[in-house]
Enzyme design. Sequence first.
Site, PDB file in Angstrom:
ATOM      1  N   GLY A  74       0.812  -1.221   0.000  1.00 32.79           N
ATOM      2  CA  GLY A  74       0.000   0.000   0.000  1.00 32.79           C
ATOM      3  C   GLY A  74       0.835   1.255   0.000  1.00 32.79           C
ATOM      4  O   GLY A  74       0.364   2.332   0.350  1.00 32.79           O
ATOM      5  N   SER A 126      14.003   0.038  -7.045  1.00 31.51           N
ATOM      6  CA  SER A 126      15.445   0.188  -6.940  1.00 31.51           C
ATOM      7  C   SER A 126      15.798   0.260  -5.468  1.00 31.51           C
ATOM      8  O   SER A 126      15.067   0.868  -4.680  1.00 31.51           O
ATOM      9  CB  SER A 126      15.862   1.474  -7.644  1.00 31.51           C
ATOM     10  OG  SER A 126      17.194   1.792  -7.323  1.00 31.51           O
ATOM     11  N   LEU A 165      -1.062  -6.341 -15.657  1.00 31.49           N
ATOM     12  CA  LEU A 165      -1.073  -7.566 -16.452  1.00 31.49           C
ATOM     13  C   LEU A 165      -1.436  -8.794 -15.627  1.00 31.49           C
ATOM     14  O   LEU A 165      -1.847  -9.810 -16.177  1.00 31.49           O
ATOM     15  CB  LEU A 165       0.299  -7.792 -17.102  1.00 31.49           C
ATOM     16  CG  LEU A 165       0.782  -6.686 -18.043  1.00 31.49           C
ATOM     17  CD1 LEU A 165       2.138  -7.026 -18.607  1.00 31.49           C
ATOM     18  CD2 LEU A 165      -0.217  -6.481 -19.166  1.00 31.49           C
ATOM     19  N   TYR A 189      16.597  12.863  -6.805  1.00 27.24           N
ATOM     20  CA  TYR A 189      15.393  12.802  -5.982  1.00 27.24           C
ATOM     21  C   TYR A 189      15.053  14.203  -5.518  1.00 27.24           C
ATOM     22  O   TYR A 189      15.897  14.894  -4.971  1.00 27.24           O
ATOM     23  CB  TYR A 189      15.763  11.948  -4.773  1.00 27.24           C
ATOM     24  CG  TYR A 189      14.646  11.152  -4.192  1.00 27.24           C
ATOM     25  CD1 TYR A 189      14.511   9.816  -4.497  1.00 27.24           C
ATOM     26  CD2 TYR A 189      13.750  11.726  -3.314  1.00 27.24           C
ATOM     27  CE1 TYR A 189      13.493   9.075  -3.951  1.00 27.24           C
ATOM     28  CE2 TYR A 189      12.726  10.991  -2.773  1.00 27.24           C
ATOM     29  CZ  TYR A 189      12.604   9.660  -3.088  1.00 27.24           C
ATOM     30  OH  TYR A 189      11.588   8.920  -2.549  1.00 27.24           O
TER      31      TYR A 189
END
Lengths: 668, 609
Positions: free
Chosen positions: B204, B285, B337, B544
């Site tokens: 979540g 990552s 998918l 970032y």
Amino acid sequence: MASRTLYSQRDPALKKRDDFEDILEERRNSSDLKYALKCYMPVLYKGVTPCKPSMIKTMVLQSEQLRYVVTELSKETGEATEVIQGEALAILEEMAHKLHLGTVRFFAYMLNKAFKVLYQRIRVNEDGIQRLQQAIQEHPLVLLPSHRSYMDFLIVSYLLYTNDLALPVIAAGMDFLGMKFVGEMLRMSGAFFIRRSFGGDRLYWAVFSEYVKTILRNGYAPIEFFLEGTRSRTCKSLTPKVGLLSIAMEPFFKGEVFDVSMVPISISYERVLEEALYARELLGVPKPKESTSGLLKARRILSEDYGNIHVYFGQPVSLRSLAQGRINRSQYNLMPRHISRRPGEDVQVFVNDVAYKMVRLQEESMVLRPWVLVATILLQNPHGVEAVWLAEQTAWLRGLAQAFGAFLDWPDHISASRAVASGLALHPNLVCTERGRVRLATEPKGPGARAPEEDLFNHAVTVLSCASYRNQVLHVFLRPALLAMAMDVAPTSRKDDVYSCFGYLRDVFSNEFILCPGAEVQDFDEACFLLTKCSAIQILKQDIVATERGRPTLSFLSAMFQPFLLGYQVVCRYLCEEVAESLPEKSYVAGVRSYAVKRILSGELACLEVLSSDLQKNVLAALLRMGALRKSKAGELVTLRVNKSAINTIENTLGGRVSTQKPVLARL
Amino acid sequence: MASSGHGSGRQEAADRRLRLIAGHLHPRIAASECKAEAAESDPVRAKTVPKRRQEVMKWNGWGYSDSRFLFNKKGQAEFTGRRYRLGGLIFPSLKDWFESTFGANLQHKSPPTAALNSSAITPPNLNEPFLQDLKSMGIPHSLEAEDRVFRAHGHCLHEIFALREGRFGRLPDMVVWPNCHDDVVKIVELACQHNACLIPYGGGTSVSSALECPPDEMRSIVSLDTSQMNHILWIDEKNLTAHVEAGIVGQELERLLNESGFCTGHEPDSMEFSTLGGWVATRASGMKKNIYGNIEDLVVHIKMVTPRGVVEKSCQVPRMSTGPDIHHFIMGSEGTLGVVTEVTLKIRPLPEYQKYGSVVFPNFEQGVACLREVAKQRCAPASIRLMDNAQFQFGHALKPQVSSIFTSFLDGLKKFYITKFKGFDTHRLCVATLLFEGDREKVLQHEKQVYDIAAKFGGLAAGEDNGQRGYMLTFVIAYLRDLGMDYYVIGESFETSVPWDRVLDLCRNVKERITRECKERGVQFPPMSTCRVTQTYDAGACVYFYFAFNYRGLADPVHVYEQVEHAAREEILANGGSLSHHHGGMALHDEGSRWGTSAGIWAGARIRF
């Protein structure tokens, strides 16, 4: 206290923009030496790393961009990279500026002396200076002054120095370097020199563009250059050159800077130093080579009064906001940024649009003195007018100009006759008053009979000088006048007929005046709006018709641009009548000139402005653009091939010879 | 199992017959051979995330209910709870930083609505046949409002903001908890059969709006919670792989592997809550990717349940060259998918030695140049991150109260050395944090190499403490967003992947764009817009951004936020960056990509404030 008196004199017409301050005022009351030695601590761009001019050179030489081109050239020519690198260094040495504060102070001192003698006032908009101060800190800056005199080179730097702002680095033509000392002096006051043409020289291009971009990227100093490329000899803005502008934009497109601010600067002279020189040059006496002795001889001019200079620093324009939604910057993502490539179609169109926009901004903020209105009227009445009528007419024209948004420096409390008189007083070489009549000056007949050509030539100098003042106001009337002319030549008064004629004229004259490409509709709407506003025309459902009251206005406007219309027709006729099929490009100007002289002497033609080589060159460019002429190159010789039927059509359309009877609308 | 058109009828019949025969030949293996059912005896049993997550976690904010930042009565910032090392500590300078950076004020509070009001929630739109079949299979499920609300969102700003205001959009109509792969197969079959909509839900922590239920969805929406599928099924020490159920949460996976002397080394900032399946679905990552690789380097085998059946490779090999790699269709598909159920991952023996470090650079430019050099020499430590000045200040504000006079004296001395003696400008300097891992000897050698490179770029070693604190902060920063939201400050992060030569330009331009856009959109106070370089690669870096602002005086702060973020992303693209390095964002950036019939968007993944 002096400033308070100045305050009261301020003109409400100018108020709608900014207030001007006379900077000479203070200079006259204080020591020039103290001024030249004043503490100079300009605010800088917030992201700048302060460095010396020599550092910039090193950065250019070591840049990836340049190294890449050097390696490429070395691969192609087989020469060692060191040799090419050496050439690059030589180019850079020849080009680079060496800003030196001492020289600037020296110039400031000298200019002060000169300005105080030459000019009554140098007036600058204070708000503009303040905006500039803000803009300098925010983003790298590009200063774009108009270019009508050599003075332009000095005046912006002078003003920035006076206001404690960062001195610009100025792009100048290589021809200045021909002048002993002065070239080097200019270099030390921030000028850098570029060759007039270097189309094929990749190394030169690489060094030059990298030099400009390095300065811009580092925010080292504002960059100043003239969009028009050269001084306008006619005081009409020239079609902008986009080369340097597109270089200056590249760092933004490639994300190397966040934004670039472009500041249009309008410098208007009440009387241009080079006035007579320009007229002679236009008539075919070549421009004297820049030389120091020439400059010294020009001292003579120090004894005359050149009135006021107005410098208007425009609102800084953010390149980023102009490019928003027009340029997809990610197109630069797919190649290393140091490899330069031809910009895409969208970028080229964009750069061109911006260039036009900036020149128009310059035009709009040109301060106009009453004299330009007087000159406009006098040119339409070559045989002279009653002084009283002239004053009335000038007052009327003032109203019209103001309605069209002209930036007129004509305080309300000055009566028309006074304004006219002061204009006439400042230009005794151009006008003379005899028994209450004002007319263009002609040189007194000297002893001995002179050839009629010589008389004509002398008269033409006066006319062209005078025209250069009228030209300053043309941009105000251009669009309504095109509409007025279109109404004259259109076959019917139907809207679409008028519009297509308008579009046609606009197209023909787009080398002559600043008409942004692709803006036909806006221009047409603007023209309709302005003429409707002064109730010269009425726009009906289907038709555009002149009102009875508006006829004088419309015919005045047409007459204002008549010399151009005639000029274009004369050139066309020359090409049809005198040229067999083709002519060498070199003999074009001379050919047109001798044809025109013949026609004028024989009395068939009264318009002397046809003799202006500027106009002739513009016609040439227009005809080439429209495909009525074609260039073909055989070795060194460039020939122009004439498409007679096309030229005939153009001439006929301009002459309105395809027109039918126009319905006249009775005043409702 | 859609029919495949004309002429396939015979084929289908033949298949059916074959299956029937096969059924006779082999005694049917009970499909319910779930590890979970044999839970009691299983040694590698993860601490299960409870089905009722709201019992331990916030329903309208980040993380555990007992852990949060607050300003105590003395106006000092404090972190509650005992779960983190920061628990119970006081942060004396946070208040000043907070007030001066955002123009916020402790008097101006914007508290969330206190409790979940179940009556305000629309009753579920149930698909009765689906529910009946599900019940008959004995798969646990819930129709409770609290469970549904908890699974209706990720951690995007607009989602949390709406929850705090007590606004709910479209919710899932029910929640199911499959216990194993076969359960998922059954659920997906049922969904196909009864035309229900499935949305897989892992941790979540999504920040790509992938968990949002489409408001115009007419079908019953079923949230497929994978939390009960959290076992390590086997560990293969010869090949150094582990086969793990996709619902396992990062920290549990690591803890369990550590018990056997292994680790995956995959440590995304959200690893406390995000799940293995989420990582796969979003191409996650990890912080230590320089040693262990990103998820695409770690994955050996994936099992995914799709409406057309189960997709998996027939072998567990390091590389194949038979056509495009199906793993690359699955990774980054964000649940559109199918549902990832089991994954084989590479594992590594636990490193012998770990050491933090930090370097101070005189400015960001030098820091980036150093990181570039480190990447060029391919000697990046397990993690190397470069914070810009604003983030350095931020980190500084989060220094806990020092216990002794001596420490504070030492801090003062350090500051004196760096600013006065070395001439660093406190408003320009920036800090790189480092983490080394491996053999003790090699780590020390490696450390020296990196510090030597740093020295060439004017970097000064700044101690282990600074480094360690830098990494700890990444785990608590999401809690800080909740604190900000209590005082009219909203913010979020986004990230990008960018070639080396554009890193500096992109950072500068994006930060400036944010500042400018905020101003243009009427934000009253200058925003915080700051960045750090968090990963280095051969050809570029990951950057970032944190972006937050004080929204007092704005009518629709979330809308303003989204406009600014949109502009910032546009700027990133114009400067040669990508839309995302690891957050994912198919749903964010391509609304049309949702999967047709019984689709879903995988929950997992990661969030950061």
